[in-house]
Design a protein around this motif. Sequence first.
Motif, PDB file in Angstrom:
ATOM      1  N   GLY A  74       0.833  -1.190   0.000  1.00 49.24           N
ATOM      2  CA  GLY A  74       0.000   0.000   0.000  1.00 49.24           C
ATOM      3  C   GLY A  74       0.866   1.238   0.000  1.00 49.24           C
ATOM      4  O   GLY A  74       2.114   1.180   0.001  1.00 49.24           O
ATOM      5  N   ARG A  75       0.212   2.394   0.029  1.00 51.45           N
ATOM      6  CA  ARG A  75       0.946   3.655   0.035  1.00 51.45           C
ATOM      7  C   ARG A  75       0.148   4.669   0.842  1.00 51.45           C
ATOM      8  O   ARG A  75      -1.079   4.574   0.974  1.00 51.45           O
ATOM      9  CB  ARG A  75       1.180   4.161  -1.391  1.00 51.45           C
ATOM     10  N   VAL A  76       0.902   5.673   1.384  1.00 53.19           N
ATOM     11  CA  VAL A  76       0.322   6.698   2.249  1.00 53.19           C
ATOM     12  C   VAL A  76       0.836   8.035   1.752  1.00 53.19           C
ATOM     13  O   VAL A  76       2.048   8.200   1.481  1.00 53.19           O
ATOM     14  CB  VAL A  76       0.691   6.463   3.724  1.00 53.19           C
ATOM     15  N   HIS A  77      -0.057   9.027   1.657  1.00 57.91           N
ATOM     16  CA  HIS A  77       0.329  10.379   1.263  1.00 57.91           C
ATOM     17  C   HIS A  77       0.658  11.158   2.532  1.00 57.91           C
ATOM     18  O   HIS A  77      -0.210  11.399   3.374  1.00 57.91           O
ATOM     19  CB  HIS A  77      -0.818  11.059   0.497  1.00 57.91           C
ATOM     20  N   LEU A  78       1.918  11.513   2.684  1.00 62.38           N
ATOM     21  CA  LEU A  78       2.400  12.252   3.840  1.00 62.38           C
ATOM     22  C   LEU A  78       2.934  13.601   3.357  1.00 62.38           C
ATOM     23  O   LEU A  78       3.957  13.667   2.648  1.00 62.38           O
ATOM     24  CB  LEU A  78       3.501  11.488   4.569  1.00 62.38           C
ATOM     25  N   GLY A  79       2.259  14.670   3.711  1.00 59.23           N
ATOM     26  CA  GLY A  79       2.720  15.998   3.269  1.00 59.23           C
ATOM     27  C   GLY A  79       2.466  16.200   1.801  1.00 59.23           C
ATOM     28  O   GLY A  79       1.328  16.341   1.360  1.00 59.23           O
ATOM     29  N   ASP A  82       3.878  10.622  -1.854  1.00 58.75           N
ATOM     30  CA  ASP A  82       3.330   9.324  -1.483  1.00 58.75           C
ATOM     31  C   ASP A  82       4.481   8.386  -1.120  1.00 58.75           C
ATOM     32  O   ASP A  82       5.481   8.320  -1.850  1.00 58.75           O
ATOM     33  CB  ASP A  82       2.511   8.729  -2.625  1.00 58.75           C
ATOM     34  N   VAL A  83       4.315   7.646  -0.040  1.00 60.87           N
ATOM     35  CA  VAL A  83       5.340   6.707   0.441  1.00 60.87           C
ATOM     36  C   VAL A  83       4.682   5.345   0.566  1.00 60.87           C
ATOM     37  O   VAL A  83       3.608   5.216   1.179  1.00 60.87           O
ATOM     38  CB  VAL A  83       5.925   7.165   1.797  1.00 60.87           C
ATOM     39  N   ASP A  84       5.342   4.313  -0.061  1.00 55.53           N
ATOM     40  CA  ASP A  84       4.764   2.973   0.055  1.00 55.53           C
ATOM     41  C   ASP A  84       5.189   2.309   1.367  1.00 55.53           C
ATOM     42  O   ASP A  84       6.042   2.815   2.105  1.00 55.53           O
ATOM     43  CB  ASP A  84       5.165   2.132  -1.156  1.00 55.53           C
ATOM     44  N   PHE A  85       4.590   1.146   1.633  1.00 53.91           N
ATOM     45  CA  PHE A  85       4.837   0.449   2.900  1.00 53.91           C
ATOM     46  C   PHE A  85       6.293  -0.007   3.019  1.00 53.91           C
ATOM     47  O   PHE A  85       6.870   0.006   4.114  1.00 53.91           O
ATOM     48  CB  PHE A  85       3.901  -0.741   3.041  1.00 53.91           C
ATOM     49  N   GLU A  86       6.935  -0.394   1.882  1.00 56.65           N
ATOM     50  CA  GLU A  86       8.315  -0.858   1.956  1.00 56.65           C
ATOM     51  C   GLU A  86       9.232   0.285   2.389  1.00 56.65           C
ATOM     52  O   GLU A  86      10.152   0.095   3.182  1.00 56.65           O
ATOM     53  CB  GLU A  86       8.759  -1.403   0.595  1.00 56.65           C
ATOM     54  N   ALA A  87       8.984   1.517   1.879  1.00 58.42           N
ATOM     55  CA  ALA A  87       9.797   2.657   2.287  1.00 58.42           C
ATOM     56  C   ALA A  87       9.543   3.032   3.740  1.00 58.42           C
ATOM     57  O   ALA A  87      10.468   3.431   4.463  1.00 58.42           O
ATOM     58  CB  ALA A  87       9.513   3.852   1.360  1.00 58.42           C
ATOM     59  N   SER A 108      -4.020  15.246   7.690  1.00 58.52           N
ATOM     60  CA  SER A 108      -3.834  15.413   6.248  1.00 58.52           C
ATOM     61  C   SER A 108      -3.481  14.115   5.550  1.00 58.52           C
ATOM     62  O   SER A 108      -3.326  14.095   4.318  1.00 58.52           O
ATOM     63  CB  SER A 108      -2.734  16.452   5.980  1.00 58.52           C
ATOM     64  N   ALA A 109      -3.323  13.047   6.320  1.00 62.92           N
ATOM     65  CA  ALA A 109      -2.886  11.776   5.728  1.00 62.92           C
ATOM     66  C   ALA A 109      -4.068  11.120   5.015  1.00 62.92           C
ATOM     67  O   ALA A 109      -5.221  11.206   5.445  1.00 62.92           O
ATOM     68  CB  ALA A 109      -2.338  10.860   6.821  1.00 62.92           C
ATOM     69  N   ARG A 110      -3.706  10.419   3.919  1.00 64.08           N
ATOM     70  CA  ARG A 110      -4.678   9.613   3.186  1.00 64.08           C
ATOM     71  C   ARG A 110      -3.886   8.525   2.488  1.00 64.08           C
ATOM     72  O   ARG A 110      -2.673   8.659   2.263  1.00 64.08           O
ATOM     73  CB  ARG A 110      -5.475  10.454   2.191  1.00 64.08           C
ATOM     74  N   GLY A 111      -4.535   7.451   2.138  1.00 62.87           N
ATOM     75  CA  GLY A 111      -3.775   6.381   1.525  1.00 62.87           C
ATOM     76  C   GLY A 111      -4.647   5.244   1.060  1.00 62.87           C
ATOM     77  O   GLY A 111      -5.883   5.290   1.123  1.00 62.87           O
ATOM     78  N   LEU A 112      -3.945   4.159   0.600  1.00 64.23           N
ATOM     79  CA  LEU A 112      -4.599   2.985   0.050  1.00 64.23           C
ATOM     80  C   LEU A 112      -3.887   1.752   0.580  1.00 64.23           C
ATOM     81  O   LEU A 112      -2.646   1.678   0.536  1.00 64.23           O
ATOM     82  CB  LEU A 112      -4.575   3.024  -1.480  1.00 64.23           C
ATOM     83  N   VAL A 113      -4.666   0.761   1.037  1.00 71.59           N
ATOM     84  CA  VAL A 113      -4.113  -0.487   1.574  1.00 71.59           C
ATOM     85  C   VAL A 113      -4.654  -1.617   0.726  1.00 71.59           C
ATOM     86  O   VAL A 113      -5.881  -1.786   0.586  1.00 71.59           O
ATOM     87  CB  VAL A 113      -4.513  -0.686   3.055  1.00 71.59           C
ATOM     88  N   GLU A 114      -3.706  -2.374   0.087  1.00 74.01           N
ATOM     89  CA  GLU A 114      -4.106  -3.522  -0.724  1.00 74.01           C
ATOM     90  C   GLU A 114      -4.300  -4.728   0.188  1.00 74.01           C
ATOM     91  O   GLU A 114      -3.407  -5.101   0.945  1.00 74.01           O
ATOM     92  CB  GLU A 114      -3.028  -3.813  -1.772  1.00 74.01           C
ATOM     93  N   LEU A 115      -5.500  -5.339   0.059  1.00 71.79           N
ATOM     94  CA  LEU A 115      -5.832  -6.464   0.935  1.00 71.79           C
ATOM     95  C   LEU A 115      -5.574  -7.791   0.243  1.00 71.79           C
ATOM     96  O   LEU A 115      -4.728  -8.575   0.653  1.00 71.79           O
ATOM     97  CB  LEU A 115      -7.300  -6.357   1.373  1.00 71.79           C
ATOM     98  N   ASP A 116      -6.329  -8.089  -0.813  1.00 75.42           N
ATOM     99  CA  ASP A 116      -6.184  -9.375  -1.477  1.00 75.42           C
ATOM    100  C   ASP A 116      -6.648  -9.227  -2.923  1.00 75.42           C
ATOM    101  O   ASP A 116      -7.849  -8.974  -3.170  1.00 75.42           O
ATOM    102  CB  ASP A 116      -7.005 -10.439  -0.769  1.00 75.42           C
ATOM    103  N   GLY A 117      -5.725  -9.400  -3.824  1.00 74.28           N
ATOM    104  CA  GLY A 117      -6.106  -9.341  -5.235  1.00 74.28           C
ATOM    105  C   GLY A 117      -6.671  -7.984  -5.603  1.00 74.28           C
ATOM    106  O   GLY A 117      -5.988  -6.955  -5.542  1.00 74.28           O
TER     107      GLY A 117
END
Length: 452
Positions: A74-79, A82-87, A108-117
Motif C-alpha cells: 500500500g501507500r500513504v500520502h504524507l505531506g 506518497d510513500v509505500d509500505f516498503e519505504a 492530512s494523511a490519506r492512503g490505500l491499503v491492498e488487501l487481497d487481489g
Amino acid sequence: MASTQQSRILRVGLLQDGRILEERHLRRPGDLTVGRDAKSTLVLPLSEDLPARFTVFEYRANQYNLVFSAGMKGRVHLGSSDVDFEALRADGMAMQRGHQYVLPLQESARGLVELDGDLSLFFQFVPPPPAAEKPQLPPDLRGGLWRTMDRVFFGILAASLLLHFSGAAIIIASEPPPEPELSLDELPDRFARVLIPPKPEEPKPRAAETAQAAAATEEKPQSNDAQDKPAEATRPANAQEAAARRAEVVKKVEGKGLLKILGSSGSGGGGAFADVLGGSTGGGEIAAALAGAGGVGIATEASVGATGPRGGGTGNVAGIGELGTSGAGKVDLGSSKKEVEVSGRVTSSTPEVESSDVDREALARYVKVRLKAIQNCYEKELKRNPSLKGKVMVRFSILPSGRTGDIEIEENTLGNDAVGSCIRTVIRSWVFPFKPDDEVPVAYPFVFSPAG
C-alpha cells in the motif's frame, strides 16, 4: 491533536475493481477491523488468504495509527509525497511491534491499503457530514394518541373511575351518624347470655339413692348394739364355766415364753417355777400360784412370811417404790457400723521422655500436683484388699495440642485392673503446658503401698 480529531473524522471505504463496495464514517473514535468474521467493522468477501479478523486502524492516545504487516502492500500520502509500505519499513517511519508495523496518522494523511487481489481499502480524514434527519411521515399519516386508542375501552374506564372517585369523595365528606349509648336494660338478650352465663342446675337426687341413704341411717344404731352384745355374751354364766375357761387359758400359756422356762423341771423336782416361788406354793399348779396376782405391789416383811428370804439369811425386802433413778443413760449396743479409714501412699519416679521438646522436671512437677487423683484410685481398691501394693507403669503420648494421646498400662504388679483403668481415666483428662512439634511418648512409673 485532540481538537483536530474532533473537527475531522476518519473515512474508510472498501474498493473492488475501482468500485466502492462499502463506506464508513467513524463518528466515534475507535478501532476498525476487517476480515471474514461477522464481528469485523468491514466484512470482506470470502477469501482463504485473508485472516478472519485484522485491525487496520487503532485509536490510541487521541490519535489514529495505521497497522500493517510485512506482507501487506500500500501507500500513504504524507505531506506532499506518497510513500509505500516498503519505504516506511525501510526508513523506520513506521514503528515495528512484533510482526506488525504501526504508523501514526495526521489529519492530512490519506492512503490505500491492498488487501487481497482486487480488494483494497482507502482512507482519509474529512469534516464530519451533517447528521441525516430522521425520515418522518406526513402529518396526515402520522396519527396520534387519540387515533391509536380504543375509544370504547377509554370511555368505559373513564366512567368507572369517575363513579368510584365520586362515591369515595361523598363518603369522606359526609359526617358519620351518632352512635346512641345503650343502657344495660336495652342490651339484647344474646349479649346478656354471653356476658352472664346462666348458673347450671344442680342434679336432683334420684328416689332409689334417697331410699338407700335412709336405710343406711337406720341401720347404724343397730350395728352399735350388735357390737355391744358380744361383750355381754362372752361373760361366763357360772363358776364352773369360769374355772373351765381359766384352765384352758393356763394350758395355752403354759408352753410359751417365760412361763415355759419357769415351768421346766428344776433341781428340787418341783420345777424352776417352784424354785422361784419357794415352798409356799407347795409345788402346785401355775394357775394356783398366780391365783392372787393382781398387779405389782410392794413386798413387806409381813407379806413375805416368817420364813424370810430364800437362802437362810435375814434382811429387809425393799419395794420398787423405794428405788430411785436418776435420768437415762446411753447404751452402745454396737449396732452402728464404723467405716475404717484406709490410706495409701503413692510415689513417682523420674519419667522417661523420648524428646527434648518436653522438660522432664516440668513434667514431674505437673504430675506431682495431680498425684492425689492417682492416690484416690489406689485407696478405693485398698479398702477391699488391705494388702494391695505394687508398681504401675503407664505409657502415654503428649500431642502437639497439649492433650494426651494413646494411654496404655505397660506394667501392673498390683494384680488389680480397676486401678489401672482408673489411672487411664485420670490421665486422659490432663492438658499439659507443653506444645511439642510432634507426638512425644512418655513412660511414667507409680509405686503404691499402704500408709499403715
